[in-house]
Design a protein around this motif. Structure first.
Motif, PDB file in Angstrom:
ATOM      1  N   PRO A  65      -0.623   7.280  10.302  1.00  0.00           N
ATOM      2  CA  PRO A  65      -1.700   6.291  10.332  1.00  0.00           C
ATOM      3  C   PRO A  65      -1.389   5.123  11.254  1.00  0.00           C
ATOM      4  O   PRO A  65      -0.221   4.791  11.504  1.00  0.00           O
ATOM      5  CB  PRO A  65      -1.782   5.822   8.877  1.00  0.00           C
ATOM      6  CG  PRO A  65      -0.412   6.038   8.337  1.00  0.00           C
ATOM      7  CD  PRO A  65       0.089   7.283   9.007  1.00  0.00           C
ATOM      8  N   GLU A  66      -2.445   4.500  11.772  1.00  0.00           N
ATOM      9  CA  GLU A  66      -2.334   3.209  12.425  1.00  0.00           C
ATOM     10  C   GLU A  66      -2.519   2.128  11.353  1.00  0.00           C
ATOM     11  O   GLU A  66      -3.162   2.356  10.338  1.00  0.00           O
ATOM     12  CB  GLU A  66      -3.392   3.044  13.514  1.00  0.00           C
ATOM     13  CG  GLU A  66      -3.077   3.782  14.807  1.00  0.00           C
ATOM     14  CD  GLU A  66      -3.207   5.294  14.673  1.00  0.00           C
ATOM     15  OE1 GLU A  66      -2.305   6.006  15.149  1.00  0.00           O
ATOM     16  OE2 GLU A  66      -4.202   5.766  14.075  1.00  0.00           O
ATOM     17  N   LEU A  67      -1.953   0.955  11.629  1.00  0.00           N
ATOM     18  CA  LEU A  67      -2.063  -0.170  10.709  1.00  0.00           C
ATOM     19  C   LEU A  67      -2.797  -1.314  11.388  1.00  0.00           C
ATOM     20  O   LEU A  67      -2.368  -1.801  12.447  1.00  0.00           O
ATOM     21  CB  LEU A  67      -0.676  -0.654  10.268  1.00  0.00           C
ATOM     22  CG  LEU A  67       0.013   0.037   9.089  1.00  0.00           C
ATOM     23  CD1 LEU A  67       0.242   1.515   9.370  1.00  0.00           C
ATOM     24  CD2 LEU A  67       1.330  -0.662   8.764  1.00  0.00           C
TER      25      LEU A  67
ATOM     26  N   MET B 144       3.872   7.967   5.901  1.00  0.00           N
ATOM     27  CA  MET B 144       4.063   7.326   7.199  1.00  0.00           C
ATOM     28  C   MET B 144       4.790   8.202   8.216  1.00  0.00           C
ATOM     29  O   MET B 144       4.841   7.853   9.397  1.00  0.00           O
ATOM     30  CB  MET B 144       4.838   6.016   7.018  1.00  0.00           C
ATOM     31  CG  MET B 144       4.068   4.957   6.248  1.00  0.00           C
ATOM     32  SD  MET B 144       2.729   4.216   7.200  1.00  0.00           S
ATOM     33  CE  MET B 144       3.654   3.148   8.297  1.00  0.00           C
TER      34      MET B 144
ATOM     35  N   ASP C 180       0.859  -1.175   0.000  1.00  0.00           N
ATOM     36  CA  ASP C 180       0.000   0.000   0.000  1.00  0.00           C
ATOM     37  C   ASP C 180       0.896   1.224   0.000  1.00  0.00           C
ATOM     38  O   ASP C 180       2.123   1.123   0.132  1.00  0.00           O
ATOM     39  CB  ASP C 180      -0.944   0.012   1.196  1.00  0.00           C
ATOM     40  CG  ASP C 180      -2.270   0.689   0.873  1.00  0.00           C
ATOM     41  OD1 ASP C 180      -2.303   1.573  -0.008  1.00  0.00           O
ATOM     42  OD2 ASP C 180      -3.279   0.339   1.518  1.00  0.00           O
TER      43      ASP C 180
ATOM     44  N   TRP D 248       7.911  -0.411   6.274  1.00  0.00           N
ATOM     45  CA  TRP D 248       7.601   0.648   5.324  1.00  0.00           C
ATOM     46  C   TRP D 248       8.900   1.187   4.768  1.00  0.00           C
ATOM     47  O   TRP D 248       9.969   1.086   5.390  1.00  0.00           O
ATOM     48  CB  TRP D 248       6.714   1.736   5.936  1.00  0.00           C
ATOM     49  CG  TRP D 248       7.278   2.571   7.041  1.00  0.00           C
ATOM     50  CD1 TRP D 248       7.327   2.265   8.363  1.00  0.00           C
ATOM     51  CD2 TRP D 248       7.841   3.889   6.923  1.00  0.00           C
ATOM     52  NE1 TRP D 248       7.875   3.285   9.089  1.00  0.00           N
ATOM     53  CE2 TRP D 248       8.210   4.304   8.236  1.00  0.00           C
ATOM     54  CE3 TRP D 248       8.054   4.769   5.869  1.00  0.00           C
ATOM     55  CZ2 TRP D 248       8.784   5.546   8.497  1.00  0.00           C
ATOM     56  CZ3 TRP D 248       8.624   6.008   6.128  1.00  0.00           C
ATOM     57  CH2 TRP D 248       8.979   6.381   7.412  1.00  0.00           C
TER      58      TRP D 248
ATOM     59  N   THR E 285       1.089   5.330   1.538  1.00  0.00           N
ATOM     60  CA  THR E 285       0.587   6.436   2.343  1.00  0.00           C
ATOM     61  C   THR E 285       1.774   7.143   2.984  1.00  0.00           C
ATOM     62  O   THR E 285       2.888   6.606   3.012  1.00  0.00           O
ATOM     63  CB  THR E 285      -0.398   5.944   3.425  1.00  0.00           C
ATOM     64  OG1 THR E 285      -1.109   7.046   3.968  1.00  0.00           O
ATOM     65  CG2 THR E 285       0.345   5.223   4.548  1.00  0.00           C
TER      66      THR E 285
ATOM     67  N   VAL F 103      -3.507  -5.852   5.317  1.00  0.00           N
ATOM     68  CA  VAL F 103      -3.328  -4.625   6.095  1.00  0.00           C
ATOM     69  C   VAL F 103      -4.406  -3.633   5.704  1.00  0.00           C
ATOM     70  O   VAL F 103      -4.868  -3.610   4.548  1.00  0.00           O
ATOM     71  CB  VAL F 103      -1.926  -4.013   5.864  1.00  0.00           C
ATOM     72  CG1 VAL F 103      -1.748  -3.547   4.428  1.00  0.00           C
ATOM     73  CG2 VAL F 103      -1.639  -2.885   6.838  1.00  0.00           C
TER      74      VAL F 103
ATOM     75  N   ILE G 275       4.260   0.695   1.932  1.00  0.00           N
ATOM     76  CA  ILE G 275       4.098  -0.272   3.016  1.00  0.00           C
ATOM     77  C   ILE G 275       4.130  -1.660   2.401  1.00  0.00           C
ATOM     78  O   ILE G 275       3.468  -1.913   1.385  1.00  0.00           O
ATOM     79  CB  ILE G 275       2.777  -0.064   3.779  1.00  0.00           C
ATOM     80  CG1 ILE G 275       2.760   1.309   4.461  1.00  0.00           C
ATOM     81  CG2 ILE G 275       2.573  -1.147   4.831  1.00  0.00           C
ATOM     82  CD1 ILE G 275       2.141   2.383   3.637  1.00  0.00           C
TER      83      ILE G 275
ATOM     84  N   ILE H 204      -5.057   0.625   6.468  1.00  0.00           N
ATOM     85  CA  ILE H 204      -4.313   1.783   6.974  1.00  0.00           C
ATOM     86  C   ILE H 204      -5.258   2.953   7.179  1.00  0.00           C
ATOM     87  O   ILE H 204      -5.997   3.341   6.265  1.00  0.00           O
ATOM     88  CB  ILE H 204      -3.196   2.161   5.979  1.00  0.00           C
ATOM     89  CG1 ILE H 204      -2.264   0.959   5.762  1.00  0.00           C
ATOM     90  CG2 ILE H 204      -2.414   3.367   6.460  1.00  0.00           C
ATOM     91  CD1 ILE H 204      -1.342   1.120   4.584  1.00  0.00           C
ATOM     92  N   HIS H 205      -5.219   3.547   8.390  1.00  0.00           N
ATOM     93  CA  HIS H 205      -6.084   4.689   8.688  1.00  0.00           C
ATOM     94  C   HIS H 205      -5.552   5.422   9.919  1.00  0.00           C
ATOM     95  O   HIS H 205      -5.098   4.791  10.883  1.00  0.00           O
ATOM     96  CB  HIS H 205      -7.519   4.225   8.946  1.00  0.00           C
ATOM     97  CG  HIS H 205      -8.468   5.324   9.267  1.00  0.00           C
ATOM     98  ND1 HIS H 205      -8.729   6.374   8.409  1.00  0.00           N
ATOM     99  CD2 HIS H 205      -9.231   5.552  10.378  1.00  0.00           C
ATOM    100  CE1 HIS H 205      -9.606   7.189   8.956  1.00  0.00           C
ATOM    101  NE2 HIS H 205      -9.926   6.722  10.143  1.00  0.00           N
TER     102      HIS H 205
END
Length: 387
Positions: free
Chosen positions: A96-98, A45, A41, A63, A43, A85, A54, A87-88
């Motif tokens: 973000p938390e995973l 980090m 993914d 990551w 994003t 996974v 990620i 991610i948000h």
């Protein structure tokens, strides 16, 4: 042209251009030895404004920092294997938390499967704190974040592959349970979404224009199903039956939808199989026209929509992880949306046994790049869009 260097233990740059009249991609090997890569993914980090990569490998989570692609291993093995996974940024701190699905046991329908939450401890490059969300979710396979009730907060949507207690050879004797988890200060609360589908290989959130909440698309033996929360209750609508052969070659295995109108769905049919299929919405949401773009895949396992050539319409990225009957190679391809049809372009044949792939602009030039993770090839690659 901005040049990237892939750094793991060393630097690997492949000066290869895949050129034709469509676009050109320059290949960068982000990690040549990543074990089985179950998911990738993209994003930011570390809050530097640059999208990072990620990678979910069988026994660790890492990551890769843009633009050096330095690897940061943030968690080691929970219970082998890690499989998915989601991610948000739950707490809104910009990192973000995973949510990671682990303990992947695809044929154990009575046990296995667990959900963990990874949260940074101040330095996103250092090991992250790991807490357990759910101890046992048999055949846990896919998770996505979505705002299904329209309150502005996101729920974790969880889908196992098979129904609890279902049995070989086809595991179609018991339905599986798709559910939502809402984060809380202590225990996460659970809401049942659906318990009627069989062998659901993937799910995807979809918010149509003008809607205030997300619906969920599911790809299963039943084909493509739309799940919506209406006035506190969940509805189920069949959009397309998928492949028309009997189980186990029934239905669909992957699902993605275009970002805008005219809406198009993309699938791999049947699951782990050979057809790349696009559905175009007709005059009503119930009217979808099916078109098979390719029937040469083996172990089809990844699809994604993006406008790679910048012409305003979305093209389709698709990959397979096994050797095709024709070329005896796995592969990754883009199907160009020409307006009149689809034109196939090779991105990587033989060097990427595609388990997962995403498209995003990683270097800020406005072009969609590709990130892919390999199963038997055990690698993560970036294909930089340079044209």
């Amino acid at each position: 042209m901005r040049v990237f260097h892939a750094i793991c233990a060393a630097t690997f740059v492949m000066p290869v251009l895949y050129a034709d009249d469509f676009v050109s991609f320059k290949e960068h090997v982000i990690n040549p030895d990543a074990e089985v890569v179950y998911a990738v993914d993209v994003t930011d980090m570390n809050k530097d404004g640059k999208p990072d990569i990620i990678g979910i490998s069988a026994t660790y989570v890492a990551w890769y920092e843009n633009p050096t692609w330095k690897q940061h291993r943030i968690a080691e093995q929970f219970r082998k294997d890690n499989v998915c996974v989601a991610i948000h940024d739950i707490d809104g701190d910009g990192v973000p938390e995973l949510a990671v699905g682990a303990d992947w046991q695809p044929n154990n329908t009575e046990g296995g499967g667990a959900i963990y939450l990874l949260k940074h401890m101040g330095d996103p490059a250092a090991p992250w704190a790991v807490t357990t969300i759910r101890e046992t979710v048999p055949t846990l396979h896919r998770m996505r974040w979505a705002d299904v009730d329209g309150n502005g907060a996101h729920e974790l949507i969880v889908s196992p592959l098979k129904g609890v207690g279902s049995t070989p050879p086809n595991f179609d004797d018991k339905p599986l349970r798709i559910f939502a988890l809402r984060p809380g200060d202590g225990e996460w609360t659970e809401e049942l979404i659906n318990e009627s589908l069989h062998v659901c290989h993937n799910i995807w959130p979809w918010r149509v224009e003008g809607a205030k909440q997300d619906a969920i698309l599911a790809a299963s033996f039943e084909g493509i199903t739309l799940l919506r929360r209406i006035n506190g209750s969940w509805s189920k609508d069949s959009l397309a039956p998928g492949n028309y052969e009997p189980i186990p070659r029934a239905g669909a295995g992957e699902i993605k939808v275009t970002a805008g109108k005219p809406y198009m769905l993309a699938t791999i049919e049947p699951w782990h199989a050979n057809h790349v299929v696009v559905y175009k919405m007709g005059s009503t949401p119930a009217d979808w026209k099916r078109e098979v773009l390719d029937d040469s895949f083996a172990g089809g396992h990844a699809i994604y929509w993006a406008d790679f050539d910048g012409d305003g319409d979305e093209d389709l990225l698709a990959g397979h992880r096994d050797k095709s009957p024709a070329k005896q190679k796995p592969g990754l391809f883009v199907y160009e949306n020409t307006g009149d049809g689809w034109e196939k372009h090779s991105i990587d044949e033989g060097g990427m046994a595609t388990e997962d792939a995403v498209a995003a602009d990683l270097n800020g030039d406005g072009r969609a790049d590709i990130v892919a993770g390999g199963r038997s090839t055990h690698n993560i690659k970036l294909y930089e869009n340079v044209k």
